[in-house]
Motif scaffolding. Structure first.
Motif, short mmCIF file in Angstrom:
data_model
loop_
_atom_site.label_atom_id
_atom_site.label_comp_id
_atom_site.label_asym_id
_atom_site.label_seq_id
_atom_site.Cartn_x
_atom_site.Cartn_y
_atom_site.Cartn_z
N LEU A 37 -3.28 19.24 10.12
CA LEU A 37 -4.08 19.71 8.98
C LEU A 37 -3.79 21.19 8.64
O LEU A 37 -3.52 21.50 7.47
N ILE A 40 -0.42 21.43 6.87
CA ILE A 40 -0.41 20.92 5.50
C ILE A 40 -1.04 21.95 4.56
O ILE A 40 -0.52 22.21 3.47
N ILE A 41 -2.13 22.55 5.00
CA ILE A 41 -2.83 23.54 4.15
C ILE A 41 -1.95 24.78 3.95
O ILE A 41 -1.82 25.28 2.83
N ILE A 44 0.86 23.71 1.53
CA ILE A 44 0.41 23.58 0.14
C ILE A 44 0.18 24.96 -0.47
O ILE A 44 0.55 25.21 -1.63
N ASN A 73 2.49 16.82 -0.85
CA ASN A 73 1.66 17.28 0.26
C ASN A 73 0.17 17.12 0.00
O ASN A 73 -0.61 16.95 0.94
N LEU A 74 -0.24 17.16 -1.27
CA LEU A 74 -1.64 16.83 -1.60
C LEU A 74 -1.90 15.36 -1.29
O LEU A 74 -2.96 15.00 -0.77
N LEU A 77 -2.19 15.11 2.39
CA LEU A 77 -3.51 15.64 2.77
C LEU A 77 -4.60 14.59 2.55
O LEU A 77 -5.46 14.39 3.42
N SER A 78 -4.53 13.89 1.39
CA SER A 78 -5.56 12.88 1.11
C SER A 78 -5.47 11.73 2.11
O SER A 78 -6.48 11.21 2.56
N TYR A 80 -4.29 12.06 5.16
CA TYR A 80 -4.76 12.62 6.43
C TYR A 80 -6.28 12.51 6.52
O TYR A 80 -6.82 12.04 7.52
N LEU A 81 -6.96 12.95 5.46
CA LEU A 81 -8.42 12.96 5.47
C LEU A 81 -8.97 11.53 5.52
O LEU A 81 -10.04 11.28 6.07
N LYS A 84 -7.47 9.92 9.38
CA LYS A 84 -7.40 10.72 10.61
C LYS A 84 -8.20 10.12 11.76
O LYS A 84 -7.87 10.31 12.92
N SER B 18 5.33 26.80 8.18
CA SER B 18 5.07 25.36 8.22
C SER B 18 6.21 24.57 8.86
O SER B 18 6.05 23.41 9.20
#
Lengths: 86, 86
Positions: A37, A40-41, A44, A73-74, A77-78, A80-81, A84, B18
């Motif tokens: 996480l 990724i942040i 981004i 990567n968004l 991220l989605s 991942y959330l 996870k 990253s």
């Protein structure tokens, strides 16, 4: 101008292609254990700054390839959330 | 000029950071199963073109951050070739 755009576009296509295996793996296996996480942040944020840089410099290859990378990567991220805890 | 360099340098630092987890994982675990040879080659080619693009455009943030990424991926490539059969 034409040569540099050609180089930039080819560079953007190649570095974009190199992101696809990770994306496809996450979509196919619905596993996010390879993803981190914070990374990724950070990524981004960095890619978004590259888009901003490209806009200031008015350089389309930089804007397009980094905007594509932000979208990938968004999406990661989605995923991942969403996955996870599975 | 100052603002855009600041954005470019920050962007370069963040996207470089990253890449480090992958690098550290390969060094620490000496495992290259996450790596794909065609993808490393595509990525190195793409990043090298970005360096070329940066040189033509005379943009230091693009040159430095992509040159760093080329080095990281050349290192991953050397590890891949060394450890792929282990």
């Amino acid at each position: 101008m034409i040569l540099e755009n050609l180089i930039g576009i080819t560079a953007g296509i190649l570095t974009s292609i190199s992101m696809l295996p990770q994306l496809l793996k996450v979509i196919k296996e619905k596993t996010v254990e390879d993803l981190s996480l914070p990374m990724i942040i950070i990524l981004i944020t960095g890619l978004s700054l590259w888009v901003w840089y490209g806009i200031i410099k008015n350089e389309l290859p930089i804007i397009i390839s980094n905007a594509f990378a932000v979208l990938v990567n968004l999406f990661l991220l989605s995923y991942y959330l969403r996955f996870k805890d599975k």
